[in-house]
Motif scaffolding. Structure first.
Motif, mmCIF file in Angstrom:
data_model
loop_
_atom_site.group_PDB
_atom_site.id
_atom_site.type_symbol
_atom_site.label_atom_id
_atom_site.label_comp_id
_atom_site.label_asym_id
_atom_site.label_seq_id
_atom_site.Cartn_x
_atom_site.Cartn_y
_atom_site.Cartn_z
ATOM 1 N N GLN A 1 102.739 -3.756 -57.308
ATOM 2 C CA GLN A 1 102.503 -3.775 -59.146
ATOM 3 C C GLN A 1 101.208 -2.968 -59.551
ATOM 4 O OE1 GLN A 1 105.136 -4.411 -60.017
ATOM 5 N NE2 GLN A 1 106.369 -5.348 -58.389
ATOM 6 N N VAL A 2 99.723 -3.166 -59.098
ATOM 7 C CA VAL A 2 98.941 -2.478 -60.020
ATOM 8 C C VAL A 2 98.927 -0.900 -58.892
ATOM 9 C CG1 VAL A 2 96.351 -1.873 -59.078
ATOM 10 C CG2 VAL A 2 97.390 -4.172 -59.598
ATOM 11 N N ALA B 1 104.361 2.334 -72.374
ATOM 12 C CA ALA B 1 104.771 0.837 -71.763
ATOM 13 C C ALA B 1 105.135 0.367 -70.783
ATOM 14 C CB ALA B 1 105.839 1.070 -73.173
ATOM 15 N N GLY B 2 105.819 1.110 -70.349
ATOM 16 C CA GLY B 2 106.269 1.239 -68.280
ATOM 17 C C GLY B 2 105.188 0.782 -68.090
ATOM 18 N N TYR C 1 101.286 -3.280 -65.360
ATOM 19 C CA TYR C 1 100.042 -4.290 -65.080
ATOM 20 C C TYR C 1 100.423 -6.061 -65.177
ATOM 21 C CZ TYR C 1 97.392 -0.028 -64.538
ATOM 22 O OH TYR C 1 96.021 0.884 -63.570
ATOM 23 N N GLU C 2 100.650 -5.273 -66.378
ATOM 24 C CA GLU C 2 101.334 -7.139 -66.344
ATOM 25 C C GLU C 2 102.304 -8.229 -65.455
ATOM 26 O OE1 GLU C 2 101.673 -10.804 -68.339
ATOM 27 O OE2 GLU C 2 100.341 -8.619 -69.433
ATOM 28 N N LYS C 3 103.026 -7.195 -64.913
ATOM 29 C CA LYS C 3 103.896 -8.155 -63.416
ATOM 30 C C LYS C 3 102.633 -8.497 -62.758
ATOM 31 C CE LYS C 3 108.459 -5.835 -63.466
ATOM 32 N NZ LYS C 3 109.680 -4.973 -63.174
ATOM 33 N N ALA C 4 101.439 -7.203 -62.946
ATOM 34 C CA ALA C 4 100.548 -8.320 -61.808
ATOM 35 C C ALA C 4 100.059 -9.071 -62.283
ATOM 36 C CB ALA C 4 99.399 -6.711 -61.626
ATOM 37 N N GLY D 1 93.957 -2.640 -67.623
ATOM 38 C CA GLY D 1 95.376 -2.049 -67.546
ATOM 39 C C GLY D 1 96.928 -1.906 -68.695
ATOM 40 N N SER D 2 97.151 -3.374 -68.654
ATOM 41 C CA SER D 2 97.911 -3.368 -69.854
ATOM 42 C C SER D 2 97.996 -3.311 -70.558
ATOM 43 C CB SER D 2 98.143 -4.975 -70.021
ATOM 44 O OG SER D 2 99.972 -5.519 -69.984
ATOM 45 N N SER D 3 96.424 -3.152 -71.792
ATOM 46 C CA SER D 3 96.809 -3.675 -73.615
ATOM 47 C C SER D 3 95.701 -2.075 -73.565
ATOM 48 C CB SER D 3 95.010 -4.168 -73.412
ATOM 49 O OG SER D 3 95.280 -5.616 -73.916
#
Length: 302
Positions: free
Chosen positions: A124-125, A154-155, A160-163, A188-190
């Protein structure tokens, strides 16, 4: 009965950069050695992608940045995306096919890299990084709209959030990831979400929605503040985030002036909802060539 090609009488030592630094782990059996070697291969593919990006931007020692609109820059960026997608494919194969059957044979301390969930994290990363580069490439095209770029950012945040979720789901069972990797996925997500709000701000101002545009900038600043806290003392991360904060402030300053003087609009309490996430990348499938027991025996005797 041993699996084909397995040799539990053989022991190998590996370090574990993604768990405990400065320590070596002993693993018994060719399958575990194969798993660790394949994980290293995926890591090298990811590193090649990062190196290509650094060369493109002129960050690598002795390199010169390529003109953004040149064919060489486009080719280099596409190659980096492909290498990250290839790395994701290897990690996906590790996490879904190669490593799960080994779990029952793992006794005592073991390197994080031999655990299937960590390969799923890294898959995922790599996809998130490839998505971020794809978004960067789209931002350089004249026809890319603000909502499209926001959806692409957003994708990346979603990946990143999945990771990060995989790490959270398994953190109670065993430490599968270093603190640095956990902070990296959170940043990464933020950061990707902040970038989505930043590009949306200009789009909102163009629609005379100066209040919502300024709120989008404030939302981006708040998210980047969270990133700065997670970055802690890491100078490399903080430099990137400082540049991002400066860019948001540059965009926000004229928007705030227009809101107060031109449009006389109030500042909304909440930011506008981001467009639905749009993910354009996927792993490049990886297939490991099957090695017979005879071949494995001959390789060990060579």
């Amino acid at each position: 009965c041993c699996q084909e090609g397995e040799r539990f009488d053989l022991a190998f030592e590996w370090s574990s950069p993604l768990s405990w630094r400065g320590r070596f782990f002993r693993l018994h059996g060719l399958r575990k050695e194969q798993g660790m070697a394949t994980f290293l291969y995926a890591s090298l593919l990811r590193q090649l992608g990062h190196q290509g990006l650094q060369d493109l931007l002129g960050i690598s020692p002795g390199s010169t940045p390529l003109p953004p609109d040149s064919e060489a820059a486009t080719a280099a960026l596409a190659a980096a995306v492909t290498q990250l997608r290839q790395a994701a494919g290897v990690y996906d194969h590790l996490g879904e096919v190669m490593l799960p059957p080994l779990f029952a044979t793992l006794k005592g301390d073991r390197p994080a890299e031999i655990m299937a969930p960590l390969s799923r994290v890294m898959c995922q990363v790599c996809l998130a990084e490839a998505q971020a580069l794809t978004t960067f490439r789209a931002s350089q095209r004249a026809g890319s709209s603000g909502p499209l770029l926001a959806a692409l950012h957003a994708g990346a945040a979603e990946l990143y959030e999945k990771a990060a979720k995989i790490i959270r789901d398994y953190i109670g069972d065993y430490a599968i990831a270093s603190d640095r990797l956990r902070r990296y996925t959170a940043i990464g997500s933020s950061l990707s979400t902040a970038r989505a709000h930043k590009v949306l701000a200009s789009e909102l101002l163009a629609k005379s929605e100066a209040g919502q545009a300024e709120r989008a900038c404030l939302e981006a600043q708040q998210l980047l503040g969270v990133c700065m806290s997670a970055a802690d003392v890491d100078g490399t991360w903080r430099d990137v985030l400082q540049q991002e904060l400066a860019d948001v402030q540059r965009i926000k300053k004229p928007i705030e002036s227009d809101r107060l003087i031109v449009y006389c609009q109030p500042l909304p309490r909440e930011a506008s909802q981001l467009p639905a996430a749009k993910v354009l990348v996927s792993p490049v499938p990886y297939q490991l060539e099957k090695i017979s027991s005879t071949t494995a025996e001959l390789a060990m005797q060579a």
